[in-house]
Design an enzyme around this catalytic site. Structure first.
Site, PDB file in Angstrom:
ATOM      1  CE  LYS A  47      48.334  11.870  -4.953  1.00  0.00           C
ATOM      2  NZ  LYS A  47      47.556  10.762  -5.443  1.00  0.00           N
TER       3      LYS A  47
ATOM      4  N   GLY B 292      55.715  18.303 -10.569  1.00  0.00           N
ATOM      5  CA  GLY B 292      56.915  17.700 -11.150  1.00  0.00           C
ATOM      6  C   GLY B 292      56.598  16.513 -12.042  1.00  0.00           C
ATOM      7  CB  CYS B 293      54.400  13.591 -11.545  1.00  0.00           C
ATOM      8  SG  CYS B 293      55.237  12.987 -10.052  1.00  0.00           S
ATOM      9  CB  THR B 294      52.141  17.497 -14.524  1.00  0.00           C
ATOM     10  OG1 THR B 294      51.144  16.903 -13.681  1.00  0.00           O
ATOM     11  CG2 THR B 294      51.488  18.052 -15.773  1.00  0.00           C
TER      12      THR B 294
ATOM     13  CB  ALA C 273      53.815  12.964 -17.701  1.00  0.00           C
TER      14      ALA C 273
END
Length: 157
Positions: free
Chosen positions: A39, A44-46, A49
């Site tokens: 998401k 974690g995704c940030t 990225a």
């Protein structure tokens, strides 16, 4: 057909944040890193990225295309991309068909419980369209981009 190292990567075409179609077949001759994440704008995704962003010029010097795929829509991707100044393409897979093809959607453990969801994973597709490496489950999102770059640099040296 599961993703297997040494075999052809499953074909896919998805839309990016601007509504343009991105087809894997159009990337022949380039290394492609496809990373699947749950998401936009979550911790974690940030971190993952931002890791790919911070190493982007190193990937570019190896002629690598980076593509992030999640179930989020174009508006969410656009906000995420702008907020963190992400220089690579984010693709929308709302029905999770590509994620399923690549083993990035299914059963996973989350906080000790089995859940169905997006499995953080990465596939490196070589210039010939074959899978060079498949990281099936990424344990540490923040450290992962550096490990991917290390693998690419070691193989292309």
């Amino acid at each position: 057909m599961p993703v297997e190292e040494g075999k052809a990567a499953p074909a896919f075409t998805l839309k990016d944040t601007d509504g343009n179609k991105f087809a894997l077949k159009d990337q022949k001759g380039k290394h492609v890193i496809v990373y699947f994440y749950p998401k936009d704008d979550t911790p974690g995704c940030t971190k993952e990225a931002q890791g790919f962003r911070d190493l982007f010029s190193d990937f570019e010097s190896e002629d690598v295309v980076i593509v992030g795929i999640s179930p989020d829509d174009a508006e969410s991707h656009d906000k995420f991309r702008c907020k963190y100044d992400l220089p690579f393409t984010l693709l929308c897979d709302p029905d999770k068909k590509v994620m399923t093809k690549y083993g990035a959607f299914g059963e996973k453990m989350m906080y000790g419980k089995k859940k169905i969801g997006v499995i953080r994973s990465t596939v490196w597709i070589g210039t010939d369209g074959k899978v060079q490496k498949h990281w099936k489950r990424v344990p540490k999102a923040a450290d992962h981009p550096a490990k991917v770059l290390e693998a690419v640099q070691a193989a292309t040296a």
